[in-house]
Design an enzyme around this catalytic site. Structure first.
Site, PDB file in Angstrom:
ATOM      1  N   ALA A  31       0.855  -1.194   0.000  1.00 35.09           N
ATOM      2  CA  ALA A  31       0.000   0.000   0.000  1.00 35.09           C
ATOM      3  C   ALA A  31       0.887   1.240   0.000  1.00 35.09           C
ATOM      4  O   ALA A  31       0.729   2.150   0.809  1.00 35.09           O
ATOM      5  CB  ALA A  31      -0.961  -0.006   1.182  1.00 35.09           C
ATOM      6  N   GLU A  34       4.127   8.105  -1.293  1.00 30.52           N
ATOM      7  CA  GLU A  34       5.341   8.890  -1.486  1.00 30.52           C
ATOM      8  C   GLU A  34       6.327   8.728  -0.331  1.00 30.52           C
ATOM      9  O   GLU A  34       7.546   8.849  -0.523  1.00 30.52           O
ATOM     10  CB  GLU A  34       4.986  10.374  -1.680  1.00 30.52           C
ATOM     11  CG  GLU A  34       6.182  11.308  -1.825  1.00 30.52           C
ATOM     12  CD  GLU A  34       7.129  10.933  -2.956  1.00 30.52           C
ATOM     13  OE1 GLU A  34       8.338  11.228  -2.820  1.00 30.52           O
ATOM     14  OE2 GLU A  34       6.684  10.350  -3.974  1.00 30.52           O
ATOM     15  N   GLY A  35       5.821   8.447   0.871  1.00 30.39           N
ATOM     16  CA  GLY A  35       6.730   8.192   1.985  1.00 30.39           C
ATOM     17  C   GLY A  35       7.599   6.973   1.731  1.00 30.39           C
ATOM     18  O   GLY A  35       8.811   6.992   1.986  1.00 30.39           O
ATOM     19  N   HIS A  36       6.992   5.913   1.213  1.00 26.21           N
ATOM     20  CA  HIS A  36       7.762   4.719   0.857  1.00 26.21           C
ATOM     21  C   HIS A  36       8.698   5.009  -0.319  1.00 26.21           C
ATOM     22  O   HIS A  36       9.819   4.495  -0.377  1.00 26.21           O
ATOM     23  CB  HIS A  36       6.825   3.569   0.490  1.00 26.21           C
ATOM     24  CG  HIS A  36       5.918   3.143   1.600  1.00 26.21           C
ATOM     25  ND1 HIS A  36       4.594   3.525   1.659  1.00 26.21           N
ATOM     26  CD2 HIS A  36       6.137   2.375   2.698  1.00 26.21           C
ATOM     27  CE1 HIS A  36       4.039   3.003   2.733  1.00 26.21           C
ATOM     28  NE2 HIS A  36       4.949   2.305   3.386  1.00 26.21           N
ATOM     29  N   GLN A 168      10.808   7.783   9.832  1.00 26.13           N
ATOM     30  CA  GLN A 168      10.731   8.433  11.138  1.00 26.13           C
ATOM     31  C   GLN A 168       9.293   8.490  11.646  1.00 26.13           C
ATOM     32  O   GLN A 168       9.059   8.588  12.850  1.00 26.13           O
ATOM     33  CB  GLN A 168      11.308   9.848  11.035  1.00 26.13           C
ATOM     34  CG  GLN A 168      11.188  10.688  12.299  1.00 26.13           C
ATOM     35  CD  GLN A 168      11.964  10.115  13.473  1.00 26.13           C
ATOM     36  OE1 GLN A 168      13.099   9.689  13.301  1.00 26.13           O
ATOM     37  NE2 GLN A 168      11.350  10.106  14.656  1.00 26.13           N
ATOM     38  N   LYS A 169       8.323   8.402  10.736  1.00 26.35           N
ATOM     39  CA  LYS A 169       6.922   8.496  11.154  1.00 26.35           C
ATOM     40  C   LYS A 169       6.567   7.420  12.178  1.00 26.35           C
ATOM     41  O   LYS A 169       5.833   7.670  13.126  1.00 26.35           O
ATOM     42  CB  LYS A 169       6.001   8.388   9.942  1.00 26.35           C
ATOM     43  CG  LYS A 169       4.524   8.455  10.318  1.00 26.35           C
ATOM     44  CD  LYS A 169       3.645   8.354   9.099  1.00 26.35           C
ATOM     45  CE  LYS A 169       2.214   8.112   9.518  1.00 26.35           C
ATOM     46  NZ  LYS A 169       2.038   6.777  10.140  1.00 26.35           N
ATOM     47  N   SER A 205       0.271   8.237   5.147  1.00 26.27           N
ATOM     48  CA  SER A 205       0.038   6.931   5.760  1.00 26.27           C
ATOM     49  C   SER A 205      -0.851   6.116   4.843  1.00 26.27           C
ATOM     50  O   SER A 205      -1.738   6.663   4.164  1.00 26.27           O
ATOM     51  CB  SER A 205      -0.641   7.096   7.127  1.00 26.27           C
ATOM     52  OG  SER A 205      -1.101   5.849   7.618  1.00 26.27           O
ATOM     53  N   SER A 206      -0.627   4.812   4.842  1.00 26.15           N
ATOM     54  CA  SER A 206      -1.490   3.926   4.060  1.00 26.15           C
ATOM     55  C   SER A 206      -2.925   3.965   4.565  1.00 26.15           C
ATOM     56  O   SER A 206      -3.859   3.630   3.828  1.00 26.15           O
ATOM     57  CB  SER A 206      -0.951   2.493   4.119  1.00 26.15           C
ATOM     58  OG  SER A 206       0.361   2.424   3.597  1.00 26.15           O
TER      59      SER A 206
END
EC number: 6.3.2.1
Length: 304
Positions: A31, A34-36, A168-169, A205-206
């Protein structure tokens, strides 16, 4: 790839082919957003070979309904990772990771697992650390080479450097992974990548996909409250956590679970010491809340 044997053989082949000196691992549950992508991008910039894993780990879900509800978007995930230049994607079935069913022996997170996220999700971090340990083992570079398997990497070891990338989230998970790697002597460097946010400040977040438009707007109060603390820390003022918490609680669609400032390494509270006196040093503002049916977490490093 769907088996650990394939992963080891292919990563070894690529390292040899590229004459590589480093390998990166990006563990995910799919899922992807952009964070991934930022995790993958950072890994590609820093390593000769990059492996991303996609595995929805049943051990870290408290209820079967949450596990079933977790989004599976493998095709889109593969496209994102390919666009970022990831070399190999490891997407095993549950039976590959846990061939005998739930493992009898697990990694336990200890006292740090009983607070904050762990208090609301019992057993979550034991499950998360167990699968991270397995994924780190699968990804050790050089184990697919003839004579490979030595539990040493890096300069002078004769095997490539090894790095794993975490956001870091998920600050508490990041802290626990670092402690596991240190305490159990894993041959890997843990690299933290800053939280990626949308233009209005919401941490990616997903789970955000499950928010209605109204709920998403309400969720912005989490990052706003964190920014209030950041502003006070930057101004060398007392943190005034109560005012920031009141801002969150003024939003009727948001049910606050916890909100505090903690030591980044021990996760012990610091805010009580900063109510009357200016904030000094390093801290981490952490928050968790339910917005409608969706549980969200966020955090922000503080420095003064």
């Amino acid at each position: 790839m769907t088996t650990a044997a394939q992963l080891r053989a292919e990563s070894a082949r690529l390292l040899t082919e590229k004459q590589g000196s480093s390998q990166g691992l990006v563990p995910t549950m799919g899922a992807l957003h952009e964070g991934h992508a930022r995790l993958a991008r950072t890994a590609v910039e820093q390593n000769d070979v990059v492996v991303a894993s996609i595995f929805v780990n049943p051990l870290q879900f408290g209820e079967a309904v949450d596990l079933d509800r977790y989004p599976r978007t493998l095709e889109a995930d593969m496209e994102l990772l390919d666009a970022e230049g990831v070399d190999l994607v490891f997407a095993p079935a549950v039976e590959e990771v846990y061939p005998g069913g739930e493992p009898l022996v697990r990694v336990t997170a200890g006292r740090l697992a009983g607070k904050w996220e762990g208090a609301s999700r019992p057993g979550h971090f034991d499950g998360a650390l167990t699968v991270v340990a397995k994924l780190l083992h699968y990804g050790i570079p050089g184990t697919g080479l003839p004579g490979g398997g030595a539990f040493v990497t890096g300069a002078g070891a004769g095997l490539p450097a090894y790095r794993a990338y975490f956001g870091q989230k998920d600050a508490q998970q990041l802290t626990l992974v670092r402690r596991m790697v240190t305490d159990l002597n894993f041959p890997v460097e843990i690299v933290a990548v800053p939280t990626v946010r949308s233009a209005d400040g919401l941490a990616l977040s997903s789970r955000n996909r499950f928010l209605s438009g109204e709920e998403r707007e309400a969720a912005l109060v989490l990052s706003r409250a964190l920014r209030l603390l950041e502003e006070r820390a930057n101004a060398h003022e007392p943190l005034d956590l109560e005012s920031a918490q009141a801002l969150v609680e003024s939003q009727p669609l948001v049910g606050l679970d916890y909100f505090d400032v903690v030591d980044p390494e021990t996760l012990e509270p610091l805010a009580e010491n900063c109510k009357e006196t200016p904030f000094r040093g390093e801290g981490l503002a952490i928050i968790a809340a339910k917005v409608g049916p969706v549980r969200l977490i966020d955090n922000l490093p503080l420095s003064s």
